[in-house]
Design an enzyme around this catalytic site. Sequence first.
Site, PDB file in Angstrom:
ATOM      1  N   GLY A  18     -73.694  17.534  86.906  1.00 15.61           N
ATOM      2  CA  GLY A  18     -74.759  17.689  85.748  1.00 15.61           C
ATOM      3  C   GLY A  18     -74.959  18.862  85.257  1.00 15.61           C
ATOM      4  CB  ILE A  47     -74.097  19.506  94.605  1.00 11.30           C
ATOM      5  CG1 ILE A  47     -73.567  19.119  95.540  1.00 11.30           C
ATOM      6  CG2 ILE A  47     -73.229  20.895  93.982  1.00 11.30           C
ATOM      7  CD1 ILE A  47     -72.238  18.202  95.385  1.00 11.30           C
ATOM      8  CB  VAL A  50     -73.885  28.376  88.422  1.00 13.86           C
ATOM      9  CG1 VAL A  50     -73.877  29.898  88.095  1.00 13.86           C
ATOM     10  CG2 VAL A  50     -72.928  27.959  89.506  1.00 13.86           C
ATOM     11  CB  VAL A  52     -75.176  32.555  84.879  1.00 14.69           C
ATOM     12  CG1 VAL A  52     -75.039  32.383  86.538  1.00 14.69           C
ATOM     13  CG2 VAL A  52     -73.878  31.850  84.480  1.00 14.69           C
ATOM     14  CB  ALA A  55     -78.737  35.066  76.969  1.00 18.92           C
ATOM     15  CE  LYS A  83     -77.998  37.422  72.905  1.00 21.11           C
ATOM     16  NZ  LYS A  83     -77.250  36.671  73.967  1.00 21.11           N
ATOM     17  N   PRO A 101     -75.558  43.006  67.118  1.00 20.56           N
ATOM     18  CG  PRO A 101     -75.629  43.554  64.775  1.00 20.56           C
ATOM     19  CD  PRO A 101     -75.169  43.872  66.200  1.00 20.56           C
ATOM     20  CG  LEU A 342     -69.484  27.562  85.695  1.00 17.49           C
ATOM     21  CD1 LEU A 342     -70.490  27.756  86.847  1.00 17.49           C
ATOM     22  CD2 LEU A 342     -68.855  28.997  84.971  1.00 17.49           C
ATOM     23  CB  ILE A 355     -74.055  28.034  76.884  1.00 11.01           C
ATOM     24  CG1 ILE A 355     -74.642  27.782  77.907  1.00 11.01           C
ATOM     25  CG2 ILE A 355     -74.660  26.718  75.975  1.00 11.01           C
ATOM     26  CD1 ILE A 355     -76.410  27.863  77.834  1.00 11.01           C
TER      27      ILE A 355
END
Length: 513
Positions: A18, A47, A50, A52, A55, A83, A101, A342, A355
């Site tokens: 997932g 399980i 991660v 991470v 952003a 962002k 930028p 990953l 991502i």
Amino acid sequence: MTGESPAPPITRVVIVGGGTAGWMTAAALSRLTAAGVSVTLVESDEIGTVGVGEATIPPLLDFNRSLGIDEDAFVRATQATFKLGIELVGWGRESDRYIHPFGTIGRDAEGVEFHQIWLRQSRLPGAAGDVGPIGDYSLATVAARMGRFARPSSDPAAVLSSLSYAFHFDAGLYARFLRGFAEDGGVTRIEGKIVAVEQDPASGFITAVKLEDGRAIGGELFVDCSGFRSMLLGGTLGVPYRSWQHWLPCDRAIAVPSARAGAAPPYTRATAGKAGWRWRIPLQHRVGNGHVYSSAHLSDAEAEQVLLEGLDGAPMAEPRRLRFVAGRRERLWDRNCVAIGLAAGFIEPLESTSIHLIQSGITRLMALFPDSGFAQREIDEYNRWLVREYEQVRDFVVLHYHATERDDSDFWNHCRTMPIPDSLAERIELWRGKARIFREQGDLFTEDSWIAVLMGQNVIPQSFDPLVHALPVAESARFLQHLRHVIARTAAAMPTHEDFIARHCAAVKQEAA
């Protein structure tokens, strides 16, 4: 016409794992259920993921729009903020600070690229050379510094059209949001821990995954979203992993959320340290923090201490430690298994590309979606595109480490002097001559992105495009002065980042337990 009959269509897809990768894949593939394809996602609550990738970069907007997701609803559901770029602190020299930028920098004139005009003027004496930093000509940079945000204008003549943006969000909430979308679209979720993978003895194709409770989940196409374990592509099919650690020496990360302290800026911050760097990602309800570092140059205990001492607010959980090796699988699609996320590879989160590489894998899979014949030519095309994208992203991230003047630690001495990929060395050499930079086919990062990092880290060209001499010096000076003024004025007229969120997409505040 004569020829072989086409192979039957695929009717069963199984996604293993997932998290962000699994549920992004499930959400995209949910459109297949209307054509009679069953899409099943298998994951185990035992399980962890991660997570991470809090952003992001602008292409995520295209992914969300392709699913028909309402952006304000998404922002509220994921506690997101906006962002406009990434602030890089201490990368060229310890005292340096610049923003990479989103959107464009300046505006071309008479067929001459803006950065070439700026370079020529910046080397002139007197008022003509008083042009200020190149970041003054990026609306995203100026607005980020002012803490302001607005969505871009659809009018190409408006300065506001030069803006691009992405998000900071809670990766766990994003996965939950997409899970709801996917399940509403007909995807079936099965909870269970996989203990075995079954294969066809002749072809080696995966036929089923077997769960701890004895169930076997069969399929024709398997998507491996099992994280660093790469259970199917690496573990079962034995596709080797190609390490890039000699170019990207950081192999550890520690992550911890902290309480917000003040207004959330509309940018990510990456602060270089003695043996790596620290991220700061502002969300509506908290701040995400992390320390990416080289275990050969810094102990885990020291890295955690540096992270905790640098927090702006109180920590909200115990730090989580992650281990990784930057690199990719030699093939990302093998037989009837595609690895996404990953499980396919990992390039550290410096430029928030994790991502995006998930998204890119999904997009290419949809474009080359197979039938049960699994044509090798289509598999090879998928691998060619994805491998090239991984390598292009790798080069851009390696640039940040290599283009440094820091000599305050063994880590930076290594990064500054290490051999780099030929593809990156050629780009830097071309830039050093006359500031020439060209975007290759499929390259994620624009010329403006390369220019921002090269200039931000003091890689200064020896000269500039001779075509600039066709533009009168005084006219160019007026052009730059006007553009700089309009950008500053436009940014100042934008609402603050906090006000924009409060007006359009503030998340419902959760009561403390």
